[in-house]
Structure formats: C-alpha cells, structure tokens
Design an enzyme around this catalytic site. Sequence first.
Site, PDB file in Angstrom:
ATOM      1  N   ASP A  40       0.980 -18.787   9.972  1.00  0.00           N
ATOM      2  CA  ASP A  40      -0.368 -18.325  10.873  1.00  0.00           C
ATOM      3  C   ASP A  40      -1.361 -17.312   9.909  1.00  0.00           C
ATOM      4  OD1 ASP A  40      -1.907 -18.673  13.234  1.00  0.00           O
ATOM      5  OD2 ASP A  40      -1.191 -16.579  13.789  1.00  0.00           O
ATOM      6  N   GLU A  65      -1.989 -10.912   7.959  1.00  0.00           N
ATOM      7  CA  GLU A  65      -3.107 -10.166   8.594  1.00  0.00           C
ATOM      8  C   GLU A  65      -3.538  -9.184   7.794  1.00  0.00           C
ATOM      9  OE1 GLU A  65      -6.057  -8.634  10.677  1.00  0.00           O
ATOM     10  OE2 GLU A  65      -4.945 -10.068  11.575  1.00  0.00           O
ATOM     11  N   ASN A  92      -4.894  -9.676   1.969  1.00  0.00           N
ATOM     12  CA  ASN A  92      -6.200 -10.808   1.915  1.00  0.00           C
ATOM     13  C   ASN A  92      -5.400 -12.020   1.694  1.00  0.00           C
ATOM     14  OD1 ASN A  92      -8.461 -12.015   1.886  1.00  0.00           O
ATOM     15  ND2 ASN A  92      -9.637 -10.537   0.754  1.00  0.00           N
ATOM     16  N   ASP A 118     -12.437 -14.274  12.123  1.00  0.00           N
ATOM     17  CA  ASP A 118     -13.696 -13.697  12.344  1.00  0.00           C
ATOM     18  C   ASP A 118     -14.909 -14.479  11.836  1.00  0.00           C
ATOM     19  OD1 ASP A 118     -12.502 -11.139  12.741  1.00  0.00           O
ATOM     20  OD2 ASP A 118     -12.303 -10.520  10.799  1.00  0.00           O
ATOM     21  N   LYS A 122     -23.862 -13.335  10.055  1.00  0.00           N
ATOM     22  CA  LYS A 122     -25.031 -13.316   9.244  1.00  0.00           C
ATOM     23  C   LYS A 122     -24.764 -14.153   8.098  1.00  0.00           C
ATOM     24  CE  LYS A 122     -26.150  -8.336  10.301  1.00  0.00           C
ATOM     25  NZ  LYS A 122     -26.263  -7.010   9.857  1.00  0.00           N
ATOM     26  N   ASP A 154     -13.851 -20.287  19.033  1.00  0.00           N
ATOM     27  CA  ASP A 154     -15.046 -20.359  20.208  1.00  0.00           C
ATOM     28  C   ASP A 154     -16.195 -20.317  19.717  1.00  0.00           C
ATOM     29  OD1 ASP A 154     -14.454 -17.618  19.300  1.00  0.00           O
ATOM     30  OD2 ASP A 154     -14.654 -16.809  21.222  1.00  0.00           O
TER      31      ASP A 154
END
Length: 211
Positions: A40, A65, A92, A118, A122, A154
């Site tokens: 995940d 994470e 990362n 995330d 921009k 979403d």
Amino acid sequence: MARVRVRQHVNPLSAKYRNPLVIPEWDTIYPCVDRPLHLDIGCARGKFLFHMAPLYPETNFLGVEIREPLVIEANEQRDRLQLSNLHFLFGNINVSIESLLSSFPPHTLNCVSIQFPDPWFKRSHQKRRVVQPGLVKAIAHYLVDNGSVFLQSDIKEVAQEMGETFLANTCFQKQHQETWLAENPFPIATQREIATFNKNEPVYRMLLKKI
C-alpha cells in the site's frame, strides 16, 4: 496515546526525502516472508492496513509512507495489536522502488494499492505526484502474473493520470469495461473514502491486472 500531528503534504523532491529507503531483513519482520505481499503506497496512518491484516492472515501487508512520524506511530500500534503480517516503512517510494521490490522473494508481490495520493494541483508541482513511469515499470516487473493494482482518488484528474500512466505500460489491463469501478473491491474503506462519501462526492476507482 496522543495522535501525532504532521504536515498534510511534503515535497517528495526535496533533499530530505531523496535518501534511499532503509530496507530491513524481511525474515526478521514477517514470520513467513514467502506469503503473498500487498503493498500500500502512501498509507498515511495505516488505518486501511490495520483492518486488512487481521482479515487476511495469510497475506503480508506493507505500507510505505513519506511522513516518518506516521510510520513510527503505525509500527508502535502494530506491535500493540501483535499483527505479525503487517509492517510500515518510511521513505520516498520513487527513490527506492526497484531496491525495495527486489528485496522480497520472487513472485510474492501480489497486489499494489495507491489510494487518495497527494494531488499536487499546480502544474509546476505535478512532477511530485507519486505515480510516475519508473514506478509503474518496477511494479510491472515484480508483480506476479494476474496480480492486481488498485487506484482511487476523489480528484478525477489525478485518478485519470494514474490510470493512464499504468495503462501506458502494456503489462497492465483494466479489469472493468466502465470508465470507473463502481465498488471498492476490498472490504475496507480508507478514512478519506468514508469522508468523501459522507460529503456525497464521487470516488474515481480503477482496478488493473498484470497480463
């Protein structure tokens, strides 16, 4: 125990997040390292995995994470719950995806999920998004045949870009005819998914298979 507070977004291209992942000896982490592995990516506090691990004890779960305090907190909770098939790793993912996946026994990576990453709206920030061609190439190499990749967001633009980047690799095929998968294939919803439905807003999902 108090809930640790962290920044919602961190820049994965900044120098402090460019160090390679510290990869443990997996046979010291999982009792049976040869079991199928569910990775995940961007697991945040790990709530999804905390529910999945006891439901599927014959699967190893790994959450990666980029915010280290969340990883420390999650591993402490994992220890309290005595979930031996679950681990959390700080780093990362795009820096060390090849070395991470190659550290597991061959033919164990069975499923990859990337949920509500995330968005980096921009245009100048979009190179910070987690799904990059190099990530897809590595997953395609190490994922077992017929292994699955589950994507959801979403933000429609983000979901589209993730799906297009995976489908640009000929190893992957979408597993549904409709543009978006109507239902979550897992029995557990993430906190973000629940919050999105509570606002009566859509979730854009895609399920892919390695062919």
